[in-house]
Structures are given as structure tokens and as C-alpha cells.
Motif scaffolding. Structure first.
Motif, PDB file in Angstrom:
ATOM      1  N   GLY A  51       0.549  -1.338  -0.473  1.00  0.00           N
ATOM      2  CA  GLY A  51      -0.559   0.039   0.003  1.00  0.00           C
ATOM      3  C   GLY A  51       1.384   1.305  -0.233  1.00  0.00           C
ATOM      4  O   GLY A  51       1.985   1.093  -0.785  1.00  0.00           O
ATOM      5  N   THR A  52       0.309   2.301   0.970  1.00  0.00           N
ATOM      6  CA  THR A  52       1.152   3.422   0.460  1.00  0.00           C
ATOM      7  C   THR A  52       2.283   3.771   1.663  1.00  0.00           C
ATOM      8  O   THR A  52       2.105   2.981   3.064  1.00  0.00           O
ATOM      9  CB  THR A  52      -0.213   4.445   1.136  1.00  0.00           C
ATOM     10  N   VAL A  53       3.085   4.065   0.557  1.00  0.00           N
ATOM     11  CA  VAL A  53       4.280   4.033   2.593  1.00  0.00           C
ATOM     12  C   VAL A  53       5.116   5.740   1.874  1.00  0.00           C
ATOM     13  O   VAL A  53       4.953   6.149   1.141  1.00  0.00           O
ATOM     14  CB  VAL A  53       5.881   3.016   1.694  1.00  0.00           C
ATOM     15  N   ARG A  54       4.947   6.125   2.850  1.00  0.00           N
ATOM     16  CA  ARG A  54       5.731   7.473   3.321  1.00  0.00           C
ATOM     17  C   ARG A  54       6.790   7.506   4.352  1.00  0.00           C
ATOM     18  O   ARG A  54       7.599   6.751   5.007  1.00  0.00           O
ATOM     19  CB  ARG A  54       4.452   7.728   4.353  1.00  0.00           C
ATOM     20  N   LEU A  55       7.997   8.127   3.400  1.00  0.00           N
ATOM     21  CA  LEU A  55       9.324   7.313   3.655  1.00  0.00           C
ATOM     22  C   LEU A  55       9.407   8.446   5.033  1.00  0.00           C
ATOM     23  O   LEU A  55       9.356  10.309   5.216  1.00  0.00           O
ATOM     24  CB  LEU A  55      10.562   8.766   2.087  1.00  0.00           C
ATOM     25  N   ILE A  56      10.114   7.887   5.618  1.00  0.00           N
ATOM     26  CA  ILE A  56      10.720   8.986   7.729  1.00  0.00           C
ATOM     27  C   ILE A  56      11.495   9.382   7.296  1.00  0.00           C
ATOM     28  O   ILE A  56      13.087  10.022   6.163  1.00  0.00           O
ATOM     29  CB  ILE A  56      10.667   7.091   8.402  1.00  0.00           C
ATOM     30  N   GLY A  57      11.159  10.999   7.994  1.00  0.00           N
ATOM     31  CA  GLY A  57      12.258  11.578   7.643  1.00  0.00           C
ATOM     32  C   GLY A  57      12.796  12.551   7.224  1.00  0.00           C
ATOM     33  O   GLY A  57      13.494  13.213   7.424  1.00  0.00           O
ATOM     34  N   ILE A  58      11.750  12.802   6.018  1.00  0.00           N
ATOM     35  CA  ILE A  58      12.197  12.964   4.431  1.00  0.00           C
ATOM     36  C   ILE A  58      11.173  13.958   4.201  1.00  0.00           C
ATOM     37  O   ILE A  58       9.583  13.208   4.697  1.00  0.00           O
ATOM     38  CB  ILE A  58      13.090  13.376   3.434  1.00  0.00           C
ATOM     39  N   ASP A  59      11.135  15.310   3.777  1.00  0.00           N
ATOM     40  CA  ASP A  59       9.784  15.980   3.194  1.00  0.00           C
ATOM     41  C   ASP A  59      10.077  16.687   1.901  1.00  0.00           C
ATOM     42  O   ASP A  59      10.960  17.386   1.467  1.00  0.00           O
ATOM     43  CB  ASP A  59       9.201  17.233   3.893  1.00  0.00           C
ATOM     44  N   ALA A  60       9.363  16.607   1.046  1.00  0.00           N
ATOM     45  CA  ALA A  60       9.946  16.983  -0.097  1.00  0.00           C
ATOM     46  C   ALA A  60       8.618  18.154  -0.767  1.00  0.00           C
ATOM     47  O   ALA A  60       8.038  17.395  -0.063  1.00  0.00           O
ATOM     48  CB  ALA A  60       9.116  15.428  -1.152  1.00  0.00           C
ATOM     49  N   GLN A 101       7.333   3.910  15.097  1.00  0.00           N
ATOM     50  CA  GLN A 101       6.368   4.438  15.268  1.00  0.00           C
ATOM     51  C   GLN A 101       5.796   3.525  14.074  1.00  0.00           C
ATOM     52  O   GLN A 101       7.014   4.475  12.597  1.00  0.00           O
ATOM     53  CB  GLN A 101       6.074   6.062  15.017  1.00  0.00           C
ATOM     54  N   GLU A 102       5.065   2.306  13.270  1.00  0.00           N
ATOM     55  CA  GLU A 102       4.952   1.781  12.019  1.00  0.00           C
ATOM     56  C   GLU A 102       3.584   2.780  11.036  1.00  0.00           C
ATOM     57  O   GLU A 102       4.649   2.166  10.103  1.00  0.00           O
ATOM     58  CB  GLU A 102       3.945   0.750  12.287  1.00  0.00           C
ATOM     59  N   ARG A 103       2.865   3.179  11.570  1.00  0.00           N
ATOM     60  CA  ARG A 103       2.111   3.643  10.894  1.00  0.00           C
ATOM     61  C   ARG A 103       2.037   5.499  11.518  1.00  0.00           C
ATOM     62  O   ARG A 103       2.144   6.117  12.616  1.00  0.00           O
ATOM     63  CB  ARG A 103       0.922   3.386  10.437  1.00  0.00           C
ATOM     64  N   ASP A 104       1.637   6.409  10.329  1.00  0.00           N
ATOM     65  CA  ASP A 104       0.621   7.837  10.564  1.00  0.00           C
ATOM     66  C   ASP A 104      -0.651   7.747  11.033  1.00  0.00           C
ATOM     67  O   ASP A 104      -0.898   6.351  10.619  1.00  0.00           O
ATOM     68  CB  ASP A 104       1.265   8.818   9.961  1.00  0.00           C
ATOM     69  N   TYR A 106      -2.641   8.668   9.039  1.00  0.00           N
ATOM     70  CA  TYR A 106      -3.372   8.717   7.136  1.00  0.00           C
ATOM     71  C   TYR A 106      -3.017   7.563   7.178  1.00  0.00           C
ATOM     72  O   TYR A 106      -4.123   6.864   5.814  1.00  0.00           O
ATOM     73  CB  TYR A 106      -2.687   9.433   6.545  1.00  0.00           C
ATOM     74  N   ARG A 107      -2.671   6.145   8.410  1.00  0.00           N
ATOM     75  CA  ARG A 107      -2.861   4.796   7.722  1.00  0.00           C
ATOM     76  C   ARG A 107      -1.745   4.330   6.753  1.00  0.00           C
ATOM     77  O   ARG A 107      -1.272   3.658   6.491  1.00  0.00           O
ATOM     78  CB  ARG A 107      -3.768   4.141   7.153  1.00  0.00           C
ATOM     79  N   ARG A 108      -0.183   5.428   6.369  1.00  0.00           N
ATOM     80  CA  ARG A 108       0.320   5.269   5.868  1.00  0.00           C
ATOM     81  C   ARG A 108       1.466   4.475   6.365  1.00  0.00           C
ATOM     82  O   ARG A 108       1.997   4.501   7.839  1.00  0.00           O
ATOM     83  CB  ARG A 108       0.882   6.753   4.834  1.00  0.00           C
ATOM     84  N   LEU A 109       1.916   3.471   5.785  1.00  0.00           N
ATOM     85  CA  LEU A 109       3.255   2.760   6.376  1.00  0.00           C
ATOM     86  C   LEU A 109       4.561   3.631   6.534  1.00  0.00           C
ATOM     87  O   LEU A 109       5.144   4.004   5.457  1.00  0.00           O
ATOM     88  CB  LEU A 109       3.797   1.635   5.668  1.00  0.00           C
ATOM     89  N   LEU A 110       5.298   3.946   7.705  1.00  0.00           N
ATOM     90  CA  LEU A 110       5.658   4.059   7.564  1.00  0.00           C
ATOM     91  C   LEU A 110       7.472   3.297   7.536  1.00  0.00           C
ATOM     92  O   LEU A 110       7.775   2.881   8.737  1.00  0.00           O
ATOM     93  CB  LEU A 110       6.607   5.536   8.811  1.00  0.00           C
ATOM     94  N   ALA A 111       8.675   4.079   7.155  1.00  0.00           N
ATOM     95  CA  ALA A 111       9.451   3.294   6.430  1.00  0.00           C
ATOM     96  C   ALA A 111      10.526   4.460   5.602  1.00  0.00           C
ATOM     97  O   ALA A 111      10.808   5.027   4.948  1.00  0.00           O
ATOM     98  CB  ALA A 111       8.939   1.963   5.182  1.00  0.00           C
ATOM     99  N   TYR A 112      11.719   3.277   5.626  1.00  0.00           N
ATOM    100  CA  TYR A 112      13.264   3.703   5.517  1.00  0.00           C
ATOM    101  C   TYR A 112      13.168   2.629   4.306  1.00  0.00           C
ATOM    102  O   TYR A 112      13.612   2.019   4.367  1.00  0.00           O
ATOM    103  CB  TYR A 112      14.450   3.537   6.040  1.00  0.00           C
ATOM    104  N   VAL A 113      13.456   3.140   3.020  1.00  0.00           N
ATOM    105  CA  VAL A 113      13.166   2.127   1.435  1.00  0.00           C
ATOM    106  C   VAL A 113      14.364   2.296   1.369  1.00  0.00           C
ATOM    107  O   VAL A 113      14.776   2.701   1.079  1.00  0.00           O
ATOM    108  CB  VAL A 113      12.911   3.629   0.546  1.00  0.00           C
ATOM    109  N   TYR A 114      14.561   0.938   1.061  1.00  0.00           N
ATOM    110  CA  TYR A 114      16.035   0.586  -0.215  1.00  0.00           C
ATOM    111  C   TYR A 114      16.285  -0.338  -0.891  1.00  0.00           C
ATOM    112  O   TYR A 114      15.354  -0.797  -1.403  1.00  0.00           O
ATOM    113  CB  TYR A 114      16.737  -0.775   1.233  1.00  0.00           C
ATOM    114  N   LEU A 115      17.195   0.157  -2.206  1.00  0.00           N
ATOM    115  CA  LEU A 115      16.785  -0.179  -3.504  1.00  0.00           C
ATOM    116  C   LEU A 115      18.572  -1.245  -3.790  1.00  0.00           C
ATOM    117  O   LEU A 115      19.393  -0.553  -3.115  1.00  0.00           O
ATOM    118  CB  LEU A 115      17.330   1.577  -4.525  1.00  0.00           C
ATOM    119  N   PRO A 236       0.392   7.290  16.962  1.00  0.00           N
ATOM    120  CA  PRO A 236       0.447   6.283  16.314  1.00  0.00           C
ATOM    121  C   PRO A 236      -1.556   6.103  16.305  1.00  0.00           C
ATOM    122  O   PRO A 236      -2.066   6.920  16.700  1.00  0.00           O
ATOM    123  CB  PRO A 236       0.586   5.274  16.933  1.00  0.00           C
ATOM    124  N   ALA A 237      -1.374   5.098  14.682  1.00  0.00           N
ATOM    125  CA  ALA A 237      -3.108   5.131  14.434  1.00  0.00           C
ATOM    126  C   ALA A 237      -2.913   3.720  15.333  1.00  0.00           C
ATOM    127  O   ALA A 237      -2.221   3.516  15.570  1.00  0.00           O
ATOM    128  CB  ALA A 237      -3.000   5.277  12.656  1.00  0.00           C
TER     129      ALA A 237
END
Length: 257
Positions: A51-60, A101-104, A106-115, A236-237
Motif C-alpha cells: 500500500g502507501t508508504v511514507r518515507l521516514i525523516g524527509i519532506d519533499a 512507529q509503524e504508521r502515521d 493517515y494509515r500510511r506505512l512509515l519506512a526507510y526504503v532501500y534499493l 500512532p494510528a
């Protein structure tokens, strides 16, 4: 396009000093992989099975007009940030690292994303990875946005932001002209907040726990301890109905790295 090309060049000249005080191995377990279906904007993704993932620690910057958009210049920068993130991850597989904290709200998953990338400076399970959150800050297309309790790499992100800002990358490329995004008050050296007028309160900005220097024109540091807008964590949600304790983010077919 010139700004985007300039930001992409940051990969070729990545500085090891960013890791001076942090390990280059993820502190948490990587979960995945999952495919990136959509890039919503410069800090939000849609992942298959997640689902929706919000990148932790940043704001674009906002990439479309809404109640938070400051004007057409922010949308232009937001579109550039979204394009940069799309070039990086769209259609590829990524891994996720969670924080406290796993979700905000808005129910979005909060994560550090790796490629996974042979040029990555993170190592896990004998493989090399790029951390997408960090790459967005390094390239100047996202600002640091620290919301406790998810503060695992806050120091790392702040150092990356200082370097991007000093090089005029991404949104910081406006600094030389003194307009919009580059209009930052020196009383707040770790974040970009314009001087008054208007007078701002903590509720008007996304930043928390940032360094404040005198004279603090917005009076963010009420207790005068050198830290502005302390606290302010997103609540937390509530737990998902029927969710079992310790339930993983991914389906059982996904495995940790």
C-alpha cells in the motif's frame, strides 16, 4: 531538466563523511522485496502488497496544488522531486526498514526504503543497497523532517542536507537567487524557515527538534534551550481491526534480508 541532471550527479560524488557517525548497515531488519507501483510524490510511494508508504525523516515539496501548497514554484520543484524519485525506483523492487512507529495518522506505512545497487553504500545480507530516503536528501529534492519517535537516521539526514544545501542541489539551487525556497532565516541553520513576516508558530511548519540560534524571530524556542518546536510527534494510528500482535507488514511470501 538542468536541475534534475545536476541532482543526479550527486551519486557519482557521494561523500563518505556522511557516514562518519553512523554505521552503513541498516539498524533494523530489511523486509521485502516489494515492487514499486506508483510514485505519488517526492516522499510517498505505492508498493505491491503493502500500500502507501511514507518515507521516514524527509519532506519533499508538494507536487500538486492543495491546501498546503505555497504556490506554482513549489509545485514545479515538487514535480522535479517526484521525477527524480521515479527515475530511481519506479517499476523496481525495494526493501523496507521500519522504525518505532509503524504508521502515521493517515494509515500510511512509515519506512526507510532501500534499493539494491552495486553502487550502494549500505550493506545487508552480503548485498549492497541505496537508502532512498537518504538519496532524496543528498540530491537536494527533500528536506529533513524529523518526527519522534522515528529518529533513527536523523543525524545522518541532517549532515546530508548540509552538504546538499552547500552545493546548491535540488531545491537548494534557489538559494543563490534569494527567492522562495532559498529565503531561509539564519536563526534556524538546520532547516529552511523564512524570516517574518508573517510570524510563524510550530503548527505552521513541519520541522521538530531543530537547532535555534538567537534572536529566534519566530520564538520557536520558548524555553530557550537551543531547540525549537520540541516534541510534536504524530500520534500512532489505532491498531487495525483483527491484526494479530507482531503481524508483519508483508505477506508471508515476502522474506526479510
Amino acid at each position: 531538466m538542468t536541475l534534475l541532471a545536476s541532482a543526479l550527479s550527486v551519486f557519482a560524488s557521494r561523500s563518505s563523511s556522511v557516514f562518519a557517525s553512523q554505521s552503513n548497515s541498516p539498524q533494523g531488519r530489511l523486509q521485502g522485496p516489494s515492487s514499486v507501483l506508483k510514485v505519488v510524490d517526492g516522499d510517498t510511494l505505492e508498493l505491491l502488497g503493502v500500500g502507501t508508504v511514507r518515507l521516514i525523516g524527509i519532506d519533499a515539496p508538494e507536487s500538486s496544488y492543495n491546501r498546503r501548497t505555497s504556490g506554482p514554484e513549489e509545485v514545479r520543484l515538487g514535480q522535479a522531486a517526484k521525477a527524480f524519485l521515479s527515475r530511481l525506483v519506479l517499476g523496481k523492487q525495494v526493501w523496507l526498514e521500519l522504525d518505532t512507529q509503524e504508521r502515521d495518522r493517515y494509515r500510511r506505512l512509515l519506512a526507510y526504503v532501500y534499493l539494491e545497487s552495486p553502487k550502494g553504500d549500505w550493506s545487508s545480507g552480503g548485498r549492497r543497497f541505496l537508502q532512498v530516503n537518504l538519496e532524496m536528501v543528498r540530491a537536494g529534492w527533500a528536506e529533513v523532517y524529523t518526527v519522534p519517535p522515528n529518529v533513527r537516521y536523523a543525524t545522518l539526514f541532517l549532515e546530508a542536507q548540509r552538504q546538499a544545501r552547500s552545493k546548491g542541489l535540488g531545491v537548494w539551487g534557489r538559494a543563490a537567487t534569494g527567492t522562495e525556497k532559498g529565503r531561509c532565516d539564519p536563526a534556524y541553520p538546520e532547516v529552511c524557515i523564512p524570516p517574518p513576516p508573517p510570524d510563524l508558530d510550530c503548527k505552521d511548519i513541519p520541522h521538530r527538534n531543530f537547532r535555534v540560534l538567537p534572536p529566534d524571530p519566530h520564538r520557536f524556542d520558548r524555553d530557550r534551550d537551543g531547540v525549537g518546536c520540541e516534541g510534536g510527534a504524530v500520534q500512532p494510528a489505532p491498531a487495525r481491526p483483527g491484526a494479530a500482535e507482531g503481524e508483519g507488514v508483508f505477506q508471508e511470501s515476502h522474506r526479510g534480508v
